[in-house]
Every structure is written in C-alpha cells, then in structure tokens.
Design a protein around this motif. Structure first.
Motif, PDB file in Angstrom:
ATOM      1  N   LEU A 155       0.822  -1.200   0.000  1.00  0.00           N
ATOM      2  CA  LEU A 155       0.000   0.000   0.000  1.00  0.00           C
ATOM      3  C   LEU A 155       0.861   1.258   0.000  1.00  0.00           C
ATOM      4  N   GLY A 156       2.026   1.168   0.659  1.00  0.00           N
ATOM      5  CA  GLY A 156       2.922   2.316   0.639  1.00  0.00           C
ATOM      6  C   GLY A 156       3.334   2.664  -0.771  1.00  0.00           C
ATOM      7  N   TYR A 157       3.663   1.655  -1.563  1.00  0.00           N
ATOM      8  CA  TYR A 157       4.030   1.897  -2.960  1.00  0.00           C
ATOM      9  C   TYR A 157       2.843   2.449  -3.739  1.00  0.00           C
ATOM     10  N   ALA A 158       1.656   1.867  -3.474  1.00  0.00           N
ATOM     11  CA  ALA A 158       0.464   2.350  -4.181  1.00  0.00           C
ATOM     12  C   ALA A 158       0.237   3.828  -3.904  1.00  0.00           C
ATOM     13  N   ALA A 159       0.374   4.217  -2.621  1.00  0.00           N
ATOM     14  CA  ALA A 159       0.196   5.620  -2.271  1.00  0.00           C
ATOM     15  C   ALA A 159       1.282   6.483  -2.916  1.00  0.00           C
ATOM     16  N   TRP A 160       2.524   5.973  -2.899  1.00  0.00           N
ATOM     17  CA  TRP A 160       3.629   6.721  -3.512  1.00  0.00           C
ATOM     18  C   TRP A 160       3.383   6.912  -5.005  1.00  0.00           C
ATOM     19  N   ALA A 161       2.942   5.844  -5.661  1.00  0.00           N
ATOM     20  CA  ALA A 161       2.729   5.927  -7.105  1.00  0.00           C
ATOM     21  C   ALA A 161       1.613   6.903  -7.447  1.00  0.00           C
ATOM     22  N   LEU A 162       0.507   6.843  -6.673  1.00  0.00           N
ATOM     23  CA  LEU A 162      -0.596   7.760  -6.936  1.00  0.00           C
ATOM     24  C   LEU A 162      -0.178   9.199  -6.660  1.00  0.00           C
ATOM     25  N   ALA A 163       0.568   9.400  -5.574  1.00  0.00           N
ATOM     26  CA  ALA A 163       1.045  10.751  -5.279  1.00  0.00           C
ATOM     27  C   ALA A 163       1.939  11.259  -6.404  1.00  0.00           C
ATOM     28  N   SER A 164       2.785  10.377  -6.938  1.00  0.00           N
ATOM     29  CA  SER A 164       3.655  10.763  -8.042  1.00  0.00           C
ATOM     30  C   SER A 164       2.837  11.113  -9.276  1.00  0.00           C
ATOM     31  N   ASP A 165       1.810  10.297  -9.560  1.00  0.00           N
ATOM     32  CA  ASP A 165       0.962  10.567 -10.720  1.00  0.00           C
ATOM     33  C   ASP A 165       0.207  11.881 -10.556  1.00  0.00           C
ATOM     34  N   LEU A 166      -0.309  12.123  -9.325  1.00  0.00           N
ATOM     35  CA  LEU A 166      -1.055  13.352  -9.102  1.00  0.00           C
ATOM     36  C   LEU A 166      -0.144  14.571  -9.214  1.00  0.00           C
ATOM     37  N   ALA A 167       1.111  14.425  -8.759  1.00  0.00           N
ATOM     38  CA  ALA A 167       2.053  15.528  -8.932  1.00  0.00           C
ATOM     39  C   ALA A 167       2.304  15.789 -10.414  1.00  0.00           C
ATOM     40  N   ASP A 168       2.398  14.688 -11.193  1.00  0.00           N
ATOM     41  CA  ASP A 168       2.576  14.833 -12.640  1.00  0.00           C
ATOM     42  C   ASP A 168       1.368  15.521 -13.258  1.00  0.00           C
ATOM     43  N   LEU A 169       0.162  15.114 -12.807  1.00  0.00           N
ATOM     44  CA  LEU A 169      -1.052  15.738 -13.328  1.00  0.00           C
ATOM     45  C   LEU A 169      -1.120  17.211 -12.946  1.00  0.00           C
ATOM     46  N   ALA A 170      -0.715  17.522 -11.699  1.00  0.00           N
ATOM     47  CA  ALA A 170      -0.734  18.916 -11.270  1.00  0.00           C
ATOM     48  C   ALA A 170       0.174  19.759 -12.158  1.00  0.00           C
ATOM     49  N   SER A 171       1.342  19.204 -12.500  1.00  0.00           N
ATOM     50  CA  SER A 171       2.255  19.926 -13.386  1.00  0.00           C
ATOM     51  C   SER A 171       1.637  20.121 -14.761  1.00  0.00           C
ATOM     52  N   ARG A 172       0.997  19.054 -15.264  1.00  0.00           N
ATOM     53  CA  ARG A 172       0.369  19.161 -16.585  1.00  0.00           C
ATOM     54  C   ARG A 172      -0.815  20.133 -16.558  1.00  0.00           C
ATOM     55  N   LEU A 173      -1.591  20.085 -15.452  1.00  0.00           N
ATOM     56  CA  LEU A 173      -2.712  21.015 -15.329  1.00  0.00           C
ATOM     57  C   LEU A 173      -2.218  22.456 -15.285  1.00  0.00           C
ATOM     58  N   HIS A 174      -1.119  22.674 -14.576  1.00  0.00           N
ATOM     59  CA  HIS A 174      -0.559  24.017 -14.516  1.00  0.00           C
ATOM     60  C   HIS A 174      -0.149  24.488 -15.910  1.00  0.00           C
ATOM     61  N   GLU A 175       0.466  23.574 -16.681  1.00  0.00           N
ATOM     62  CA  GLU A 175       0.876  23.939 -18.037  1.00  0.00           C
ATOM     63  C   GLU A 175      -0.345  24.192 -18.919  1.00  0.00           C
ATOM     64  N   ARG A 176      -1.381  23.320 -18.783  1.00  0.00           N
ATOM     65  CA  ARG A 176      -2.598  23.535 -19.568  1.00  0.00           C
ATOM     66  C   ARG A 176      -3.277  24.841 -19.172  1.00  0.00           C
ATOM     67  N   LYS A 177      -3.304  25.114 -17.854  1.00  0.00           N
ATOM     68  CA  LYS A 177      -3.915  26.376 -17.412  1.00  0.00           C
ATOM     69  C   LYS A 177      -3.156  27.565 -17.986  1.00  0.00           C
ATOM     70  N   ARG A 178      -1.819  27.454 -18.010  1.00  0.00           N
ATOM     71  CA  ARG A 178      -1.024  28.532 -18.589  1.00  0.00           C
ATOM     72  C   ARG A 178      -1.388  28.741 -20.054  1.00  0.00           C
ATOM     73  N   GLN A 179      -1.577  27.621 -20.790  1.00  0.00           N
ATOM     74  CA  GLN A 179      -1.947  27.717 -22.199  1.00  0.00           C
ATOM     75  C   GLN A 179      -3.354  28.283 -22.361  1.00  0.00           C
ATOM     76  N   HIS A 251       1.034  35.959 -27.279  1.00  0.00           N
ATOM     77  CA  HIS A 251       0.465  34.974 -26.349  1.00  0.00           C
ATOM     78  C   HIS A 251       1.172  33.627 -26.423  1.00  0.00           C
ATOM     79  N   GLY A 252       2.224  33.524 -27.199  1.00  0.00           N
ATOM     80  CA  GLY A 252       2.933  32.261 -27.341  1.00  0.00           C
ATOM     81  C   GLY A 252       2.309  31.392 -28.409  1.00  0.00           C
ATOM     82  N   ASN A 253       3.042  30.336 -28.794  1.00  0.00           N
ATOM     83  CA  ASN A 253       2.572  29.408 -29.823  1.00  0.00           C
ATOM     84  C   ASN A 253       2.223  30.117 -31.129  1.00  0.00           C
ATOM     85  N   GLY A 254       2.931  31.202 -31.429  1.00  0.00           N
ATOM     86  CA  GLY A 254       2.722  31.908 -32.691  1.00  0.00           C
ATOM     87  C   GLY A 254       1.459  32.725 -32.742  1.00  0.00           C
TER      88      GLY A 254
END
Length: 324
Positions: A155-179, A251-254
């Motif tokens: 379960l520790g690994y499961a929690a670690w993996a989900l936390a890692s995925d959510l951090a990745d999603l947060a980064s992607r969401l931040h980039e999408r929000k910026r766009q 605004h970026g992206n040409g």
C-alpha cells in the motif's frame, strides 16, 4: 521436663491450685512427632512457595493476555484503516484516470518510470496500471532502492505511485492552465459595446470599394477600458497613421493580438500582462477611424484569423454586448 532412657516426661504446675501434672512420651514417639512437625512445616513452606509462584505466573499470564488483546484490537483497527486506505486509493486512482482522460493524456501515465522488473511502466491509468488494490499487501512504505530506482511494493508503494501521478497531473494542469490563460478568449472591451464591423470582406467606409477587414471593430464610449484578451507579453506599442495608438501582445505558440485606435496606451513594450488586465482606453486615433471603437485582430503564425473563433461570447455577435 525429665528425660529417661526410653521415655520423655513433661511436668507442669497449675498456678491456681498448685497441683502438679505430667505427660510421658516415649523417645520413638517424640522423634516421630518431631518428624511429623518438621514434614508439615516443609510441606507448608513448599506449598507456600508453589502458591506464590503460581500467583506470579498467573499475573504474568494476565498481563500477556491483556497485551495480546490490545494487539488484537490494534490489528482490527489496522485492518479497518487498510480497508479505508484501499477504498481511498481506488477513488483517487479513478479520479486520476478521469482527469487524464479529460486532459487527453490517455496512455501517458507512468511515463519514464520503471516497474519492479526494470521495464518501463505502461501508461493509460497512471503508474499503477491495472493493479488490484484489494490484493495489495498491507506493508509499510518500502525504502526506495536509490541505486536501482525501484519504489517497492504494498500500500505504501500504491500511495507513492498515486502521489507521483497526481504531482505529474498537477504539473500538466498548470501547463494547460497557462496555455488556456494565454488563449485570447476574453472580449477585449470591458464595458458597454457593440460590434460595428465583423471580420472578413466588407465595403470600405472610406472608398466604398470591397476590402478585407482583418479584425473585429467594437464600438463604445471613448475611454472605455480595453483589456488583454489573454496572458502574454507586450511586444509592440505604436502610434501610426493606420491604427493610431495600438498595442500588440504575444500569447505564445505563434499567436498575437492587436488592439488599435486606442485613446491611451497604459502598458509598455516587454510588459507581462494577464487576462483581463487593462492595457488602454477605447478611442478614435488614426486616419482609418470613423468614431470611437477598438479594432481587434488575432494573428496565428503571422496570418489574420477570425477573433470570434476564440471569444467565449462569440455567439452573441453581431448583437450588442453588455459590459462585464
């Protein structure tokens, strides 16, 4: 007490009457009685020691039984917490998969991570893939093997993996929000206005001939605030004969937006602006203006495109639009 060869005589006197009495015991009887007394004393001592030992053992057993019961209660509580953790992880994973699908990131989960056998983790549902959390062992978070880059199991690994995925999603969401924030989707006139001329071919108000209009004209009262349609950087501020006082935002992206015929410019070149920030005032500067209005253009890759394709309230055109 008067000893004899074969017997033992014990005398005593009554203090009230003064009468004397005696008891005669044979030597063998005396030794037998003494032995019985000694045996009784020894037996009593042994029984007392055994009783004390049993009492101590009983107290120790009771203490151990209490510890076992406490441990059993702790295990039951731990099982309940583990079950709740599994349910929570399942919900988080479902939300993570839903967000990935919403963001169009199917197949990207777990990119760059490694599984226990060293193979690259497959995407689609995050780094956990299709692991059944109901059968994951309730182990504590394993120590990460830094030299191998393996996160462990349980379960520790499961929690670690989900936390890692959510951090990745947060980064992607931040980039999408910026766009998204950079997309020029906000109507650039912050007040009462109406569309006086749309994008495309029209009859020129100056020559009467057919001409291509490269933007949308928003008419309104002089001095009405003009705002940035999206996040970006001011790359040009001019005062020329055609557009009068004008601002260009990258605004970026040409993608760029142009705001012309301003009465006043309130930003400078290289300024960073955010969506909705006031950048000028509506006016009628320049030779190509027939009255107070904003000439608003959108360029993508250097080519003019219809701004209404990006504006949230584009469906209201060509009707008047109330101020925000």
């Amino acid at each position: 007490m008067t000893p004899s060869q074969d017997s033992l005589t014990i005398w005593w006197r009554n203090r009230t009457t003064g009468e004397r009495s005696r008891l005669s015991l044979s030597r063998r009887g005396t030794l037998f009685a003494g032995g019985l007394c000694l045996a009784a004393f020894a037996a009593a001592w042994v029984l007392g020691a055994v009783s004390l030992r049993l009492h101590q053992e009983n107290a120790l057993l009771h203490a151990r039984l209490g510890a076992v019961e406490e441990l059993a209660r702790g295990l039951r509580d731990a099982e309940m917490e583990i079950a709740a953790a599994r349910d929570g992880l399942e919900q988080v994973r479902a939300e993570e998969a839903r967000i990935r699908k919403w963001l169009g990131l199917d197949g990207e989960g777990g990119a760059g991570r490694r599984t226990a056998d060293g193979a690259e983790a497959e995407g689609g549902q995050g780094s956990l893939g299709d692991v059944d959390l109901a059968v994951v062992a309730p182990e504590e978070l394993a120590t990460v093997a830094v030299e191998e880059g393996l996160p462990g199991e349980g379960l520790g690994y499961a929690a670690w993996a989900l936390a890692s995925d959510l951090a990745d999603l947060a980064s992607r969401l931040h980039e999408r929000k910026r766009q998204w924030d950079a997309l020029p989707s906000l109507t650039p006139v912050d007040g009462e206005h109406w569309v006086s001329s749309a994008f495309g071919w029209r009859r020129s108000p100056f020559t009467g001939e057919r001409e291509f209009h490269s933007g949308v004209d928003f008419a309104g009262a002089r001095g009405t605030p003009i705002v940035a349609a999206g996040d970006g950087t001011v790359v040009r501020t001019v005062n020329d004969a055609r557009l009068g006082k004008a601002v260009t935002i990258d605004h970026g992206n040409g993608m760029e937006t142009v705001y012309g015929h301003l009465d006043r410019i309130l930003v400078r070149r290289d300024d960073t602006v955010s969506r909705g920030q006031v950048i000028g005032k509506l006016g009628s500067t320049g030779l190509r203006s027939t009255g107070p209005h904003l000439h608003y253009s959108v360029r993508v890759g250097g080519k003019y495109v219809n701004p209404r394709n990006y504006l949230f309230d584009a469906g209201l055109f060509p009707y008047p639009v109330a101020g925000r």
